[in-house]
Motif scaffolding. Structure first.
Motif, PDB file in Angstrom:
ATOM      1  N   GLY A 164      41.063 -25.942  39.267  1.00 44.16           N
ATOM      2  CA  GLY A 164      40.043 -25.292  39.107  1.00 44.16           C
ATOM      3  C   GLY A 164      38.450 -25.910  39.168  1.00 44.16           C
ATOM      4  O   GLY A 164      38.592 -27.148  39.905  1.00 44.16           O
ATOM      5  N   GLY A 165      37.620 -25.360  38.765  1.00 45.23           N
ATOM      6  CA  GLY A 165      36.232 -26.135  38.949  1.00 45.23           C
ATOM      7  C   GLY A 165      36.259 -27.286  38.029  1.00 45.23           C
ATOM      8  O   GLY A 165      36.710 -27.348  37.074  1.00 45.23           O
ATOM      9  N   ASP A 166      35.459 -28.357  38.776  1.00 46.96           N
ATOM     10  CA  ASP A 166      35.809 -29.904  38.115  1.00 46.96           C
ATOM     11  C   ASP A 166      34.778 -29.564  36.722  1.00 46.96           C
ATOM     12  O   ASP A 166      33.763 -29.118  36.774  1.00 46.96           O
ATOM     13  CB  ASP A 166      35.237 -30.770  38.680  1.00 46.96           C
ATOM     14  CG  ASP A 166      35.131 -32.142  38.495  1.00 46.96           C
ATOM     15  OD1 ASP A 166      34.384 -32.507  37.345  1.00 46.96           O
ATOM     16  OD2 ASP A 166      35.969 -33.064  38.943  1.00 46.96           O
ATOM     17  N   VAL A 167      35.425 -29.877  35.665  1.00 51.97           N
ATOM     18  CA  VAL A 167      34.788 -29.845  34.404  1.00 51.97           C
ATOM     19  C   VAL A 167      33.556 -30.588  34.297  1.00 51.97           C
ATOM     20  O   VAL A 167      32.488 -29.995  33.927  1.00 51.97           O
ATOM     21  CB  VAL A 167      35.695 -30.111  33.091  1.00 51.97           C
ATOM     22  CG1 VAL A 167      34.881 -30.371  31.861  1.00 51.97           C
ATOM     23  CG2 VAL A 167      36.787 -29.550  33.006  1.00 51.97           C
ATOM     24  N   GLU A 222      31.665 -31.922  37.034  1.00 49.83           N
ATOM     25  CA  GLU A 222      30.714 -31.777  38.250  1.00 49.83           C
ATOM     26  C   GLU A 222      30.264 -30.308  38.019  1.00 49.83           C
ATOM     27  O   GLU A 222      29.404 -29.911  38.969  1.00 49.83           O
ATOM     28  CB  GLU A 222      31.526 -32.290  39.440  1.00 49.83           C
ATOM     29  CG  GLU A 222      31.875 -33.782  39.377  1.00 49.83           C
ATOM     30  CD  GLU A 222      32.328 -34.325  40.606  1.00 49.83           C
ATOM     31  OE1 GLU A 222      31.689 -33.807  41.726  1.00 49.83           O
ATOM     32  OE2 GLU A 222      33.244 -34.992  40.759  1.00 49.83           O
ATOM     33  N   ILE A 223      30.986 -29.527  37.543  1.00 55.17           N
ATOM     34  CA  ILE A 223      30.678 -28.136  37.642  1.00 55.17           C
ATOM     35  C   ILE A 223      30.165 -27.343  36.126  1.00 55.17           C
ATOM     36  O   ILE A 223      29.019 -26.797  35.958  1.00 55.17           O
ATOM     37  CB  ILE A 223      31.795 -27.050  38.289  1.00 55.17           C
ATOM     38  CG1 ILE A 223      31.679 -27.388  39.840  1.00 55.17           C
ATOM     39  CG2 ILE A 223      31.376 -25.716  38.026  1.00 55.17           C
ATOM     40  CD1 ILE A 223      32.583 -26.623  40.603  1.00 55.17           C
ATOM     41  N   ILE A 224      31.191 -27.508  35.471  1.00 61.63           N
ATOM     42  CA  ILE A 224      31.158 -26.503  34.204  1.00 61.63           C
ATOM     43  C   ILE A 224      29.810 -27.339  33.376  1.00 61.63           C
ATOM     44  O   ILE A 224      28.903 -26.661  32.745  1.00 61.63           O
ATOM     45  CB  ILE A 224      32.439 -26.849  33.148  1.00 61.63           C
ATOM     46  CG1 ILE A 224      33.411 -26.297  34.008  1.00 61.63           C
ATOM     47  CG2 ILE A 224      32.185 -26.163  31.830  1.00 61.63           C
ATOM     48  CD1 ILE A 224      33.438 -24.965  34.443  1.00 61.63           C
ATOM     49  N   GLY A 225      29.705 -28.442  33.173  1.00 60.15           N
ATOM     50  CA  GLY A 225      28.625 -29.095  32.606  1.00 60.15           C
ATOM     51  C   GLY A 225      27.383 -28.751  33.048  1.00 60.15           C
ATOM     52  O   GLY A 225      26.597 -28.533  32.294  1.00 60.15           O
ATOM     53  N   PRO A 226      26.903 -29.028  34.386  1.00 57.28           N
ATOM     54  CA  PRO A 226      25.872 -28.303  34.955  1.00 57.28           C
ATOM     55  C   PRO A 226      25.541 -27.112  34.643  1.00 57.28           C
ATOM     56  O   PRO A 226      24.205 -26.864  34.593  1.00 57.28           O
ATOM     57  CB  PRO A 226      25.815 -28.901  36.217  1.00 57.28           C
ATOM     58  CG  PRO A 226      26.847 -30.020  36.449  1.00 57.28           C
ATOM     59  CD  PRO A 226      27.762 -29.812  35.026  1.00 57.28           C
ATOM     60  N   LEU A 227      26.737 -26.190  34.861  1.00 61.15           N
ATOM     61  CA  LEU A 227      26.272 -24.729  34.634  1.00 61.15           C
ATOM     62  C   LEU A 227      25.734 -24.299  33.332  1.00 61.15           C
ATOM     63  O   LEU A 227      24.795 -23.575  33.281  1.00 61.15           O
ATOM     64  CB  LEU A 227      27.628 -24.051  34.767  1.00 61.15           C
ATOM     65  CG  LEU A 227      28.309 -24.197  36.008  1.00 61.15           C
ATOM     66  CD1 LEU A 227      29.642 -23.058  36.078  1.00 61.15           C
ATOM     67  CD2 LEU A 227      27.220 -23.093  37.247  1.00 61.15           C
ATOM     68  N   THR A 228      26.047 -25.024  32.164  1.00 60.82           N
ATOM     69  CA  THR A 228      25.660 -24.911  30.724  1.00 60.82           C
ATOM     70  C   THR A 228      24.127 -25.191  30.754  1.00 60.82           C
ATOM     71  O   THR A 228      23.382 -24.723  29.797  1.00 60.82           O
ATOM     72  CB  THR A 228      26.455 -25.832  29.623  1.00 60.82           C
ATOM     73  OG1 THR A 228      25.908 -27.015  30.087  1.00 60.82           O
ATOM     74  CG2 THR A 228      27.914 -25.600  29.845  1.00 60.82           C
ATOM     75  N   LYS A 229      23.613 -25.889  31.906  1.00 65.95           N
ATOM     76  CA  LYS A 229      21.979 -26.160  31.784  1.00 65.95           C
ATOM     77  C   LYS A 229      21.212 -25.403  32.654  1.00 65.95           C
ATOM     78  O   LYS A 229      19.904 -25.440  32.745  1.00 65.95           O
ATOM     79  CB  LYS A 229      21.905 -27.742  32.161  1.00 65.95           C
ATOM     80  CG  LYS A 229      22.642 -28.422  31.038  1.00 65.95           C
ATOM     81  CD  LYS A 229      22.357 -30.111  31.398  1.00 65.95           C
ATOM     82  CE  LYS A 229      22.846 -30.880  30.152  1.00 65.95           C
ATOM     83  NZ  LYS A 229      24.372 -30.692  30.342  1.00 65.95           N
ATOM     84  N   MET A 230      22.002 -24.297  33.428  1.00 63.93           N
ATOM     85  CA  MET A 230      21.329 -23.588  34.437  1.00 63.93           C
ATOM     86  C   MET A 230      20.786 -22.213  33.843  1.00 63.93           C
ATOM     87  O   MET A 230      21.272 -21.616  33.021  1.00 63.93           O
ATOM     88  CB  MET A 230      22.148 -23.245  35.600  1.00 63.93           C
ATOM     89  CG  MET A 230      22.584 -24.444  36.401  1.00 63.93           C
ATOM     90  SD  MET A 230      23.585 -23.938  37.678  1.00 63.93           S
ATOM     91  CE  MET A 230      24.184 -25.421  38.549  1.00 63.93           C
ATOM     92  N   ALA A 231      19.679 -21.565  34.627  1.00 67.64           N
ATOM     93  CA  ALA A 231      18.954 -20.326  34.127  1.00 67.64           C
ATOM     94  C   ALA A 231      19.794 -19.479  35.041  1.00 67.64           C
ATOM     95  O   ALA A 231      20.640 -19.727  35.704  1.00 67.64           O
ATOM     96  CB  ALA A 231      17.584 -20.286  34.593  1.00 67.64           C
ATOM     97  N   MET A 232      19.707 -18.117  34.461  1.00 60.67           N
ATOM     98  CA  MET A 232      20.418 -16.985  35.136  1.00 60.67           C
ATOM     99  C   MET A 232      20.389 -16.910  36.593  1.00 60.67           C
ATOM    100  O   MET A 232      21.562 -16.588  37.263  1.00 60.67           O
ATOM    101  CB  MET A 232      19.976 -15.621  34.334  1.00 60.67           C
ATOM    102  CG  MET A 232      20.696 -14.302  34.941  1.00 60.67           C
ATOM    103  SD  MET A 232      22.577 -14.263  34.772  1.00 60.67           S
ATOM    104  CE  MET A 232      22.392 -14.197  32.885  1.00 60.67           C
ATOM    105  N   LEU A 251      37.591 -28.464  42.295  1.00 64.80           N
ATOM    106  CA  LEU A 251      36.631 -27.964  43.309  1.00 64.80           C
ATOM    107  C   LEU A 251      35.464 -28.347  42.628  1.00 64.80           C
ATOM    108  O   LEU A 251      35.014 -28.578  41.519  1.00 64.80           O
ATOM    109  CB  LEU A 251      36.480 -26.392  43.409  1.00 64.80           C
ATOM    110  CG  LEU A 251      37.692 -25.968  44.205  1.00 64.80           C
ATOM    111  CD1 LEU A 251      37.647 -24.186  44.090  1.00 64.80           C
ATOM    112  CD2 LEU A 251      38.236 -26.238  45.501  1.00 64.80           C
ATOM    113  N   THR A 252      34.444 -28.510  43.471  1.00 71.41           N
ATOM    114  CA  THR A 252      32.900 -29.037  43.302  1.00 71.41           C
ATOM    115  C   THR A 252      32.137 -27.982  43.781  1.00 71.41           C
ATOM    116  O   THR A 252      32.402 -27.298  44.536  1.00 71.41           O
ATOM    117  CB  THR A 252      32.482 -30.371  43.754  1.00 71.41           C
ATOM    118  OG1 THR A 252      32.615 -30.334  45.131  1.00 71.41           O
ATOM    119  CG2 THR A 252      33.702 -31.355  43.040  1.00 71.41           C
TER     120      THR A 252
END
Length: 284
Positions: free
Chosen positions: A84-87, A89-99, A48-49
């Motif tokens: 699951g979530g695309d590593v 396209e999702i997991i990478g960008p999430l590590t750079k997001m604020a709360m 998923l994306t």
């Protein structure tokens, strides 16, 4: 397709045929009231994306107003259901997001499960191969699940440093397979084999891969030919009664059944029985 809100009712305008809206991020086909939703990135095991999460959420929400769909088959293209979530396209960008951004994302993913549980149509998941993370949650949010001997289902959130509490997992999974088994899967992230899933009640049945989708379509077609208003009531009661005492549940079911006794389908069933015929349900 007939609808419980008749054409002359002024509310009828809000109900539409959802198949006319072609999705971008998954494949959709509709045949005789059964919609087949296919996650369609087989080269990546159908991850998923951000966009596919949102589109699936909105599509399942739209089923509450659908006039053309009576049951849903949810599956994945190729040999897998969903990884699951695309590593990347999702997991990478999430590590750079604020709360605030992260909370918007987790609420969106949870909203997909809520939409699947809230739609009145029964959802049959046809699950082959990998069924992991958010894919496992989509399977869990379905009403029935058919698997294959090759299916491995993993709630692997702890494998990426997250809690097993994701998208409603801690509410849904213990009710499906029991608290102890759910705790093991959610703490360890290990895969549940198809044999375990069948024995524990996660899978309703197992089929060979070639027979999986036909079996899911056969089951969904049977549901689509049934009393669809009453099916929607059953799904509502199954969902709502989790938070009720037994006495509250008995009263809620008394009211629900009295409502169903007002339908034309109830009368059709009696008339067909009296005539020794099979009832033809129309959903009103």
């Amino acid at each position: 397709m007939k609808h419980p809100i008749p054409d002359h009712n002024p509310m009828r305008g809000q109900f539409v045929a959802v198949a006319a809206n072609t999705p971008v991020h998954f494949a959709l086909s509709v045949h005789e009231g059964v919609a087949t939703v296919m996650l369609n990135r087989p080269e990546r095991k159908n991850p998923l994306t951000f966009d596919s999460y949102a589109e699936l959420r909105d599509w399942f929400l739209g089923l509450q107003k659908a006039t053309d769909i009576k049951a849903v088959v949810l599956t994945g293209a190729g040999d897998n259901f969903c990884s699951g979530g695309d590593v990347h396209e999702i997991i990478g960008p999430l590590t750079k997001m604020a709360m605030p951004e992260l909370l918007a994302f987790t609420r969106m993913t949870g909203a997909l499960v809520s939409a699947m549980r809230a739609c009145p149509q029964p959802i049959v998941a046809a699950i082959d191969g990998v069924c992991a993370g958010a894919g496992a949650m989509m399977a869990l949010a379905s009403d029935m699940r058919l698997g294959t001997p090759q299916t491995n289902t993993a709630f692997l959130f702890t494998r990426v440093g997250l809690a097993g509490a994701d998208m409603g997992a801690c509410a849904l999974l213990p009710r499906m397979i029991g608290q102890g088994r759910a705790s093991e899967l959610l703490f360890t992230g290990r895969a549940m084999t198809a044999t375990e899933g069948h024995a524990w009640g996660f899978f309703n049945a197992l089929h060979e891969s070639a027979a999986l989708l036909p079996a899911a379509h056969k089951l969904a077609a049977q549901l689509a030919q049934g009393p669809t208003f009453a099916h929607g009531m059953t799904k509502t009661m199954l969902h709502q009664e989790w938070a009720m005492t037994l006495d509250q549940a008995i009263e809620a079911e008394a009211q629900a059944q009295a409502i169903c006794m007002q339908t034309q389908d109830f009368k059709r069933a009696y008339e067909a029985f009296a005539a020794k015929q099979r009832p033809q349900f129309e959903g009103d």
